[in-house]
Design an enzyme around this catalytic site. Structure first.
Site, mmCIF file in Angstrom:
data_model
loop_
_atom_site.group_PDB
_atom_site.id
_atom_site.type_symbol
_atom_site.label_atom_id
_atom_site.label_comp_id
_atom_site.label_asym_id
_atom_site.label_seq_id
_atom_site.Cartn_x
_atom_site.Cartn_y
_atom_site.Cartn_z
ATOM 1 N N CYS A 9 43.506 3.507 64.450
ATOM 2 C CA CYS A 9 43.240 3.843 63.046
ATOM 3 C C CYS A 9 42.995 5.347 62.882
ATOM 4 O O CYS A 9 43.545 5.971 61.977
ATOM 5 C CB CYS A 9 42.036 3.043 62.564
ATOM 6 S SG CYS A 9 41.342 3.615 61.029
ATOM 7 N N CYS A 12 37.693 7.466 62.239
ATOM 8 C CA CYS A 12 36.448 8.109 62.682
ATOM 9 C C CYS A 12 36.489 8.403 64.182
ATOM 10 O O CYS A 12 37.041 7.636 64.949
ATOM 11 C CB CYS A 12 35.216 7.297 62.343
ATOM 12 S SG CYS A 12 35.462 5.623 61.834
ATOM 13 N N CYS A 83 35.551 -3.185 58.703
ATOM 14 C CA CYS A 83 35.410 -1.771 59.049
ATOM 15 C C CYS A 83 33.922 -1.462 59.029
ATOM 16 O O CYS A 83 33.228 -1.821 58.067
ATOM 17 C CB CYS A 83 36.153 -0.898 58.041
ATOM 18 S SG CYS A 83 35.777 0.858 58.249
ATOM 19 N N GLN A 207 30.572 11.419 45.130
ATOM 20 C CA GLN A 207 30.219 11.470 46.548
ATOM 21 C C GLN A 207 30.335 10.092 47.183
ATOM 22 O O GLN A 207 30.002 9.083 46.572
ATOM 23 C CB GLN A 207 28.790 12.009 46.697
ATOM 24 C CG GLN A 207 28.662 13.461 46.295
ATOM 25 C CD GLN A 207 29.200 14.414 47.356
ATOM 26 O OE1 GLN A 207 29.547 14.001 48.458
ATOM 27 N NE2 GLN A 207 29.280 15.689 47.016
ATOM 28 N N TYR A 236 32.066 25.739 41.943
ATOM 29 C CA TYR A 236 32.769 24.674 42.676
ATOM 30 C C TYR A 236 31.999 23.374 42.408
ATOM 31 O O TYR A 236 31.610 22.661 43.328
ATOM 32 C CB TYR A 236 32.829 24.962 44.169
ATOM 33 C CG TYR A 236 33.395 26.311 44.541
ATOM 34 C CD1 TYR A 236 34.772 26.469 44.725
ATOM 35 C CD2 TYR A 236 32.568 27.425 44.709
ATOM 36 C CE1 TYR A 236 35.300 27.714 45.080
ATOM 37 C CE2 TYR A 236 33.087 28.664 45.061
ATOM 38 C CZ TYR A 236 34.461 28.795 45.250
ATOM 39 O OH TYR A 236 34.972 30.015 45.611
ATOM 40 N N GLU A 257 34.184 24.769 37.487
ATOM 41 C CA GLU A 257 35.022 23.899 38.310
ATOM 42 C C GLU A 257 36.466 24.041 37.845
ATOM 43 O O GLU A 257 36.752 24.072 36.660
ATOM 44 C CB GLU A 257 34.518 22.448 38.156
ATOM 45 C CG GLU A 257 35.463 21.359 38.584
ATOM 46 C CD GLU A 257 35.853 21.394 40.070
ATOM 47 O OE1 GLU A 257 34.981 21.567 40.919
ATOM 48 O OE2 GLU A 257 37.065 21.269 40.344
ATOM 49 N N ASP A 305 29.496 25.414 46.311
ATOM 50 C CA ASP A 305 29.820 24.254 47.159
ATOM 51 C C ASP A 305 31.342 24.163 47.255
ATOM 52 O O ASP A 305 31.951 23.247 46.710
ATOM 53 C CB ASP A 305 29.212 22.996 46.494
ATOM 54 C CG ASP A 305 29.392 21.747 47.338
ATOM 55 O OD1 ASP A 305 29.879 21.862 48.489
ATOM 56 O OD2 ASP A 305 29.052 20.654 46.849
ATOM 57 N N CYS A 332 31.141 22.021 53.389
ATOM 58 C CA CYS A 332 31.588 20.853 54.157
ATOM 59 C C CYS A 332 32.404 21.312 55.363
ATOM 60 O O CYS A 332 33.038 20.508 56.032
ATOM 61 C CB CYS A 332 32.375 19.893 53.272
ATOM 62 S SG CYS A 332 33.741 20.683 52.423
HETATM 63 N N1 SAH Z 1 29.581 20.400 44.034
HETATM 64 C C1 SAH Z 1 30.339 19.198 43.893
HETATM 65 C C2 SAH Z 1 31.765 19.235 44.404
HETATM 66 C C3 SAH Z 1 32.058 19.994 45.659
HETATM 67 S S1 SAH Z 1 33.686 19.767 46.273
HETATM 68 C C4 SAH Z 1 29.598 18.010 44.446
HETATM 69 O O1 SAH Z 1 28.524 18.140 45.008
HETATM 70 O O2 SAH Z 1 30.069 16.894 44.283
HETATM 71 C C5 SAH Z 1 34.449 21.312 45.903
HETATM 72 C C6 SAH Z 1 34.937 21.441 44.478
HETATM 73 O O3 SAH Z 1 35.466 22.745 44.304
HETATM 74 C C7 SAH Z 1 36.073 20.486 44.100
HETATM 75 O O4 SAH Z 1 35.677 19.777 42.955
HETATM 76 C C8 SAH Z 1 37.272 21.404 43.801
HETATM 77 O O5 SAH Z 1 38.080 20.932 42.747
HETATM 78 C C9 SAH Z 1 36.573 22.685 43.405
HETATM 79 N N2 SAH Z 1 37.345 23.930 43.586
HETATM 80 C C10 SAH Z 1 38.197 24.253 44.588
HETATM 81 N N3 SAH Z 1 38.646 25.517 44.456
HETATM 82 C C11 SAH Z 1 38.048 26.022 43.347
HETATM 83 C C12 SAH Z 1 38.095 27.300 42.703
HETATM 84 N N4 SAH Z 1 38.828 28.279 43.176
HETATM 85 N N5 SAH Z 1 37.358 27.467 41.603
HETATM 86 C C13 SAH Z 1 36.581 26.464 41.112
HETATM 87 N N6 SAH Z 1 36.500 25.246 41.672
HETATM 88 C C14 SAH Z 1 37.212 25.019 42.785
#
Ligand code: SAH
Length: 375
Positions: A9, A12, A83, A207, A236, A257, A305, A332
């Protein structure tokens, strides 16, 4: 607990190892990665029960109605009966769906010939309300026997609150198509996260590990010293969760975003939670920060983020120019985070320690958090 198909698979990397050992491995990985920084590396925060954590599961079927993930770089399904990352109910629902698709003779899509109907099944679960959503991804806009299909599912699994038919006719690896038909219920489920309510629809960004997500957000926000008069930029921001949670401690939050669908979801949830001091902006984070400098505004706190690829030099430069007291960096991918942290240093922003959270147990993912301050 043992996964019998882990090698085939490939979902993981550590599933058949002792969980504590996988955490130790992640700790030494982080120590090695940050060795030149002379900062404190706090042990990764793991889960008490690291199994069954996924709130979102996508499977595909073969022509024998067996289901599983596609083997990497192939059109071959690796069938599974359970799973360890799914909760039992999710897998029981998928099992029932497979039986019903067979019973109602719904054809399965073959990616090699682009023929057939059902491409994927997506299950979403709310960890807090225990509501489930089924999304059937089909090449058609109708499902034969859909009424009976829904009735049989809901009778056996009253936790299923909505069933959606998503139509995807494109020859693509992207799972969901544009068009949606609600076969049963309201088309969304509700979840609670850090005292806020979220409507989750088929396409919502959300999430995957609820328990660890709450721990991550709480840990991250606890590292900041937010004041009532603060202007926060949540960049982000996805569906705006972190900014919305921080909003009650601050004067105003601007969430930036790029993804249109995510901003749409954010707007629904902003209204749902009646958050009047949150402003949701669809833009590139770097471009928006540059725009803010031109407007001559300043920032008290910046939360960032970014995706696995990390941030950009433009963003980092512009963010530092806005002169925030604190910059919270959630990542991440610690490898791109390191690259970005070095760039922040060039603009006078330093960090003293790194925290990490095991968001995806048994996989090699690590979510790491740090706060940068001006020296
Ligand atoms: N902070 C959020 C999501 C993080 S994931 C949480 O905790 O759930 C990263 C996010 O960044 C995604 O939603 C993606 O669409 C966005 N992203 C990626 N590149 C970007 C950019 N250049 N400007 C703004 N957002 C962006």
């Amino acid at each position: 607990m043992i996964c019998e198909i882990s090698k085939k698979c490939g979902g993981c990397q550590f599933i058949n190892q002792d969980y504590q050992k996988s955490l130790e491995y992640k700790n030494s990985y982080m120590k090695a990665l940050f060795k030149d920084f002379h900062v404190a590396i706090h042990p990764i925060i793991g889960m008490h029960n690291p199994y069954g954590y996924r709130n979102k599961v996508i499977v595909a079927f073969n022509k024998n109605y067996e289901y599983g993930l596609y083997q990497e770089h192939s059109h071959h399904i690796v069938p599974y009966s359970y799973c360890l990352l799914h909760d039992e109910l999710t897998d029981s629902i998928i099992h029932k769906i497979a039986l019903l698709l067979k019973k109602y003779r719904v054809s399965i899509y073959d990616p090699r010939t682009c023929k057939g109907e059902i491409r994927h099944v997506l299950i979403r679960r709310s960890y807090t309300t225990k509501q489930y959503m089924i999304v059937l991804v089909s090449t058609k806009t109708m499902l034969k026997g859909s009424r009976n299909f829904s009735r049989e599912i809901v009778k056996e699994f009253p936790q299923v609150k909505t069933i959606v038919l998503n139509t995807n006719t494109r020859d693509t690896v992207v799972v969901l198509g544009e068009k949606e038909t609600v076969l049963y219920g309201k088309g969304f489920i509700i979840d609670y996260l850090c005292d806020l309510s979220f409507k989750i629809s088929a396409k919502s960004f959300y999430q995957i590990n609820h328990e660890q997500c709450e721990i991550l957000y709480k840990k991250a926000l606890s590292l900041l010293s937010i004041r009532k008069e603060d202007i926060i930029y949540d960049t982000y921001s996805g569906i705006g969760t972190i900014g919305m949670i921080a909003a009650k401690y601050a004067k105003r939050v601007y969430s930036i975003e790029k993804n249109k669908q995510a901003v749409k979801d954010a707007k629904i949830n902003q209204a749902f939670n009646n958050l009047i001091n949150v402003y949701l902006i669809q833009d590139d984070a770097g471009e928006y920060m540059i725009h803010q400098i031109k407007q001559n505004v300043s920032a008290d706190i910046i939360i960032m983020d970014p995706p696995r690829s990390g941030s950009s030099l433009e963003f980092i430069q512009a963010s530092c120019q806005l002169g925030p007291r604190e910059i919270l960096y959630i990542s991440c991918n610690p490898e791109t985070q390191i690259r970005d942290l070095k760039n922040f240093k060039n603009y006078g922003y330093y960090f003293r320690d790194i925290y990490s959270v095991d968001m995806f147990p048994f996989t090699n993912g690590i979510e790491s958090i740090t706060v940068l301050r001006k020296h």
